[in-house]
Design an enzyme around this catalytic site. Structure first.
Site, PDB file in Angstrom:
ATOM      1  N   ASN A 145       1.387  -2.385   5.428  1.00 38.32           N
ATOM      2  CA  ASN A 145       0.632  -1.006   5.683  1.00 38.32           C
ATOM      3  C   ASN A 145      -0.804  -1.053   4.718  1.00 38.32           C
ATOM      4  O   ASN A 145      -1.786  -0.307   5.230  1.00 38.32           O
ATOM      5  CB  ASN A 145       1.597  -0.031   5.077  1.00 38.32           C
ATOM      6  CG  ASN A 145       0.754   1.476   4.694  1.00 38.32           C
ATOM      7  OD1 ASN A 145       0.557   2.021   5.573  1.00 38.32           O
ATOM      8  ND2 ASN A 145       0.507   1.513   3.491  1.00 38.32           N
ATOM      9  N   SER A 199      -3.929   0.274  14.203  1.00 37.22           N
ATOM     10  CA  SER A 199      -4.824   1.302  14.313  1.00 37.22           C
ATOM     11  C   SER A 199      -5.472   1.591  15.756  1.00 37.22           C
ATOM     12  O   SER A 199      -5.245   0.828  16.379  1.00 37.22           O
ATOM     13  CB  SER A 199      -6.139   1.027  13.339  1.00 37.22           C
ATOM     14  OG  SER A 199      -7.212   2.141  13.688  1.00 37.22           O
ATOM     15  N   LYS A 239      -8.104  -5.013  12.442  1.00 34.24           N
ATOM     16  CA  LYS A 239      -7.046  -4.333  13.257  1.00 34.24           C
ATOM     17  C   LYS A 239      -6.690  -4.818  14.577  1.00 34.24           C
ATOM     18  O   LYS A 239      -5.522  -4.963  15.099  1.00 34.24           O
ATOM     19  CB  LYS A 239      -7.534  -2.795  13.397  1.00 34.24           C
ATOM     20  CG  LYS A 239      -7.664  -2.158  11.860  1.00 34.24           C
ATOM     21  CD  LYS A 239      -6.021  -2.120  11.085  1.00 34.24           C
ATOM     22  CE  LYS A 239      -6.122  -1.280   9.923  1.00 34.24           C
ATOM     23  NZ  LYS A 239      -4.794  -1.495   9.185  1.00 34.24           N
ATOM     24  N   ILE A 273      -4.851  10.182  10.647  1.00 32.47           N
ATOM     25  CA  ILE A 273      -3.810  10.896   9.766  1.00 32.47           C
ATOM     26  C   ILE A 273      -4.561  11.336   8.493  1.00 32.47           C
ATOM     27  O   ILE A 273      -5.451  10.699   7.708  1.00 32.47           O
ATOM     28  CB  ILE A 273      -2.991   9.621   9.363  1.00 32.47           C
ATOM     29  CG1 ILE A 273      -2.540   8.696  10.743  1.00 32.47           C
ATOM     30  CG2 ILE A 273      -1.871  10.026   8.539  1.00 32.47           C
ATOM     31  CD1 ILE A 273      -1.672   9.473  11.703  1.00 32.47           C
ATOM     32  N   TYR A 297     -13.733  -3.716  10.659  1.00 39.91           N
ATOM     33  CA  TYR A 297     -12.625  -3.055  10.625  1.00 39.91           C
ATOM     34  C   TYR A 297     -11.707  -3.110  11.967  1.00 39.91           C
ATOM     35  O   TYR A 297     -10.363  -3.500  12.226  1.00 39.91           O
ATOM     36  CB  TYR A 297     -12.567  -1.474  10.265  1.00 39.91           C
ATOM     37  CG  TYR A 297     -11.247  -0.661  10.170  1.00 39.91           C
ATOM     38  CD1 TYR A 297     -10.575  -0.755   9.108  1.00 39.91           C
ATOM     39  CD2 TYR A 297     -11.068   0.298  11.078  1.00 39.91           C
ATOM     40  CE1 TYR A 297      -9.273  -0.150   9.066  1.00 39.91           C
ATOM     41  CE2 TYR A 297      -9.852   0.918  11.079  1.00 39.91           C
ATOM     42  CZ  TYR A 297      -8.897   0.916   9.690  1.00 39.91           C
ATOM     43  OH  TYR A 297      -7.626   1.655   9.897  1.00 39.91           O
ATOM     44  N   GLY A 351       0.908  -1.148  -0.185  1.00 39.41           N
ATOM     45  CA  GLY A 351       0.139  -0.002  -0.097  1.00 39.41           C
ATOM     46  C   GLY A 351       1.067   1.317  -0.013  1.00 39.41           C
ATOM     47  O   GLY A 351       0.513   2.341   0.678  1.00 39.41           O
TER      48      GLY A 351
HETATM   49  N1  LIG Z   1      -5.324   7.487   7.643  1.00 39.83           N
HETATM   50  C1  LIG Z   1      -5.644   7.062   8.906  1.00 39.83           C
HETATM   51  O1  LIG Z   1      -6.156   7.998   9.597  1.00 39.83           O
HETATM   52  C2  LIG Z   1      -5.362   5.793   9.536  1.00 39.83           C
HETATM   53  C3  LIG Z   1      -5.623   5.545  11.037  1.00 39.83           C
HETATM   54  C4  LIG Z   1      -5.399   4.455  11.369  1.00 39.83           C
HETATM   55  C5  LIG Z   1      -4.798   3.360  10.644  1.00 39.83           C
HETATM   56  N2  LIG Z   1      -4.546   3.550   9.406  1.00 39.83           N
HETATM   57  C6  LIG Z   1      -3.971   2.477   8.595  1.00 39.83           C
HETATM   58  O2  LIG Z   1      -3.042   3.023   7.853  1.00 39.83           O
HETATM   59  C7  LIG Z   1      -2.814   2.122   6.715  1.00 39.83           C
HETATM   60  C8  LIG Z   1      -2.556   3.152   5.729  1.00 39.83           C
HETATM   61  O3  LIG Z   1      -3.614   3.988   5.302  1.00 39.83           O
HETATM   62  P1  LIG Z   1      -3.745   5.329   4.660  1.00 39.83           P
HETATM   63  O4  LIG Z   1      -4.490   6.066   5.336  1.00 39.83           O
HETATM   64  O5  LIG Z   1      -2.399   5.757   4.224  1.00 39.83           O
HETATM   65  O6  LIG Z   1      -4.634   4.699   3.225  1.00 39.83           O
HETATM   66  P2  LIG Z   1      -4.683   4.940   1.804  1.00 39.83           P
HETATM   67  O7  LIG Z   1      -6.043   4.641   1.316  1.00 39.83           O
HETATM   68  O8  LIG Z   1      -4.183   6.459   1.545  1.00 39.83           O
HETATM   69  O9  LIG Z   1      -3.839   3.913   0.885  1.00 39.83           O
HETATM   70  C9  LIG Z   1      -3.871   2.640   1.115  1.00 39.83           C
HETATM   71  C10 LIG Z   1      -3.358   2.054   0.228  1.00 39.83           C
HETATM   72  O10 LIG Z   1      -3.323   0.552   0.041  1.00 39.83           O
HETATM   73  C11 LIG Z   1      -3.403  -0.010  -1.338  1.00 39.83           C
HETATM   74  N3  LIG Z   1      -4.130  -1.308  -1.489  1.00 39.83           N
HETATM   75  C12 LIG Z   1      -5.430  -1.325  -1.059  1.00 39.83           C
HETATM   76  N4  LIG Z   1      -5.854  -2.571  -1.097  1.00 39.83           N
HETATM   77  C13 LIG Z   1      -4.714  -3.482  -1.446  1.00 39.83           C
HETATM   78  C14 LIG Z   1      -4.434  -4.664  -1.786  1.00 39.83           C
HETATM   79  N5  LIG Z   1      -5.323  -5.820  -1.567  1.00 39.83           N
HETATM   80  N6  LIG Z   1      -3.459  -5.166  -2.121  1.00 39.83           N
HETATM   81  C15 LIG Z   1      -2.330  -4.209  -2.302  1.00 39.83           C
HETATM   82  N7  LIG Z   1      -2.271  -2.807  -2.002  1.00 39.83           N
HETATM   83  C16 LIG Z   1      -3.796  -2.474  -1.655  1.00 39.83           C
HETATM   84  C17 LIG Z   1      -4.313   1.115  -1.815  1.00 39.83           C
HETATM   85  O11 LIG Z   1      -4.150   1.202  -3.317  1.00 39.83           O
HETATM   86  C18 LIG Z   1      -3.547   2.313  -1.426  1.00 39.83           C
HETATM   87  O12 LIG Z   1      -2.476   2.550  -2.163  1.00 39.83           O
HETATM   88  C19 LIG Z   1      -3.868   1.205   6.518  1.00 39.83           C
HETATM   89  O13 LIG Z   1      -3.611   0.016   6.889  1.00 39.83           O
HETATM   90  C20 LIG Z   1      -5.141   1.775   7.483  1.00 39.83           C
HETATM   91  O14 LIG Z   1      -5.945   1.039   7.785  1.00 39.83           O
HETATM   92  C21 LIG Z   1      -4.655   4.784   8.806  1.00 39.83           C
END
Ligand SMILES: NC(=O)c1ccc[n+]([C@@H]2O[C@H](COP(=O)([O-])OP(=O)(O)OC[C@H]3O[C@@H](n4cnc5c(N)ncnc54)[C@H](O)[C@@H]3O)[C@@H](O)[C@H]2O)c1
Length: 264
Positions: free
Chosen positions: A96, A148, A165, A194, A161, A20
Site C-alpha cells: 500500500n 490507482s 501505477k 480517497i 506516478y 504504509g
Molecule cells: N488517496 C487517494 O486518493 C489515492 C488514490 C489512488 C491511489 N492511492 C494509493 O493508495 C496508497 C495509500 O495512499 P494514502 O492516500 O493512504 O497515502 P498516505 O500519504 O496517507 O500514506 C502513505 C503511507 O506510506 C508511507 N510510506 C511512504 N514511503 C514509504 C517507504 N519508502 N517505505 C515505507 N512506507 C512508506 C508513509 O509514511 C505513509 O504512512 C498509495 O499507494 C497511493 O498511491 C491513493
C-alpha cells in the site's frame, strides 16, 4: 490502548503486513484486519505514526515495524522480523505504501522519476519477492497491490506516478501467473479519490469537487479501500486472481461531457 482480548473474525490466525499502514488507506486496512482477528504488522517509514496506531488498535496483536520499501535489505529484514515477532511469516501482504509528485512532465527531475518508480513500483516488487516464498511454502497467501485510477487514465501533472501505477498492474498480473497453482493470489485495488493526507489540499479546496465527479457523489474513505482489501484477502476471493478491483465511486467507468448532466 484498546482491549487486548483476541478478536474472532475471518482473519483469526492470519498474519497481515500492510506497508504504509501508518496513514490514510493503509491505516484503515490495518484497522479492518485487526477488527477481523488478524495479527497485523504496520510496516512504515514513519515508525512514530505506526507505533501510535499500533497502540490504538491493541499493541499485543498489532505490531509496528520500520521499513523503507525502496531498500531491499530493509524489506528482507522486515520479512525476517515479522516471522520472528508474529509467530510465523505473513499470510497476507498489502503493498500500500505510495507517494505522489504533482508537477508538469517537463519539470520532472531524474530524482522525481526515480522516487515515483522506486516507492510505487519497485518497493512493491521487493515486498512481493520477500514475502511470497513463505506463502508458497505454506500453500496459502494473499498479495494485494494498491494501484490507482492513474493506472488506467492519464491524470494531469502526474506522468511518473501514472507510469508507476500502471506498472503495478503489470506486476500484479505477472506475479499472479508466476505464483499459479500455489494457493497464493495476487490482485490489485485501484482507488479513486480517497480522503487521506495525500489529498488534504484538494479535499480542503472549495473549488475542487472530486467527490461530486463520482457516480456516488462523495469522496472515498479509507474504509472503502479496507473493505475491498478484506474481501480480496479472504477465502471468499480464492477464485479471483491477477485482476484489479476499482474502488472509485464509478469515476473511470463513466465520464460525462459538459452538457450531458443537468442539475435535477
Ligand atoms: N488517496 C487517494 O486518493 C489515492 C488514490 C489512488 C491511489 N492511492 C494509493 O493508495 C496508497 C495509500 O495512499 P494514502 O492516500 O493512504 O497515502 P498516505 O500519504 O496517507 O500514506 C502513505 C503511507 O506510506 C508511507 N510510506 C511512504 N514511503 C514509504 C517507504 N519508502 N517505505 C515505507 N512506507 C512508506 C508513509 O509514511 C505513509 O504512512 C498509495 O499507494 C497511493 O498511491 C491513493
Amino acid at each position: 490502548m484498546s482491549s487486548s482480548k483476541p478478536a474472532a473474525g475471518k482473519f483469526t490466525g492470519r498474519v497481515a503486513v500492510v506497508t504504509g499502514g501508518a496513514s490514510g488507506a493503509g491505516a484503515a486496512i490495518c484497522r479492518e484486519f485487526a477488527e477481523q482477528g488478524a495479527v497485523v504488522v504496520i510496516a512504515d517509514l514513519n515508525i512514530a505514526a505506526a507505533e501510535k496506531l499500533a497502540d490504538e488498535l491493541g499493541a499485543d496483536r498489532v505490531h509496528a515495524i520500520a521499513v523503507d520499501i525502496t531498500d531491499s535489505a530493509s524489506v528482507s529484514a522486515l520479512a525476517a522480523q515479522v516471522a520472528k515477532q508474529c509467530g510465523g511469516p505473513a499470510d497476507i501482504l498489502v503493498n500500500n505504501a505510495g507517494v505522489r509528485i504533482v508537477k508538469p512532465l517537463l519539470e520532472h527531475t531524474d530524482e522525481d522519476w526515480a522516487k515515483m518508480i522506486s516507492i510505487n513500483l519497485t518497493g512493491h516488487f521487493y515486498c512481493t519477492r520477500a514475502f511470497a516464498a513463505a506463502m508458497v511454502e505454506r500453500g496459502w497467501g494473499r498479495i494485494i497491490n494498491i494501484a490507482s485510477i492513474a493506472s488506467f487514465v492519464g491524470r494531469p501533472d502526474r506522468a511518473a506516478y501514472c507510469a508507476a501505477k500502471a506498472g503495478a498492474l503489470g506486476l500484479t498480473r505477472g506475479a499472479a501467473v508466476d505464483l499459479r497453482h500455489s494457493g497464493v493470489t495476487v490482485n490489485a485495488i485501484a482507488p479513486g479519490s480517497i480522503a487521506t493526507p495525500l489529498n488534504a489540499e484538494a479535499k480542503n479546496d472549495e473549488n475542487v469537487d472530486w467527490g461530486g465527479e463520482t457516480l456516488v457523489g462523495r469522496w472515498g474513505q479509507g474504509r472503502d479501500i479496507a473493505k475491498a482489501a478484506a474481501y480480496l484477502a479472504s477465502d471468499d476471493a480464492s477464485y479471483v486472481n491477477g485482476t484489479t478491483l476499482t474502488v472509485d465511486g464509478g469515476w473511470v467507468s463513466a465520464k460525462a461531457r459538459g452538457g450531458e448532466i443537468h442539475a435535477s
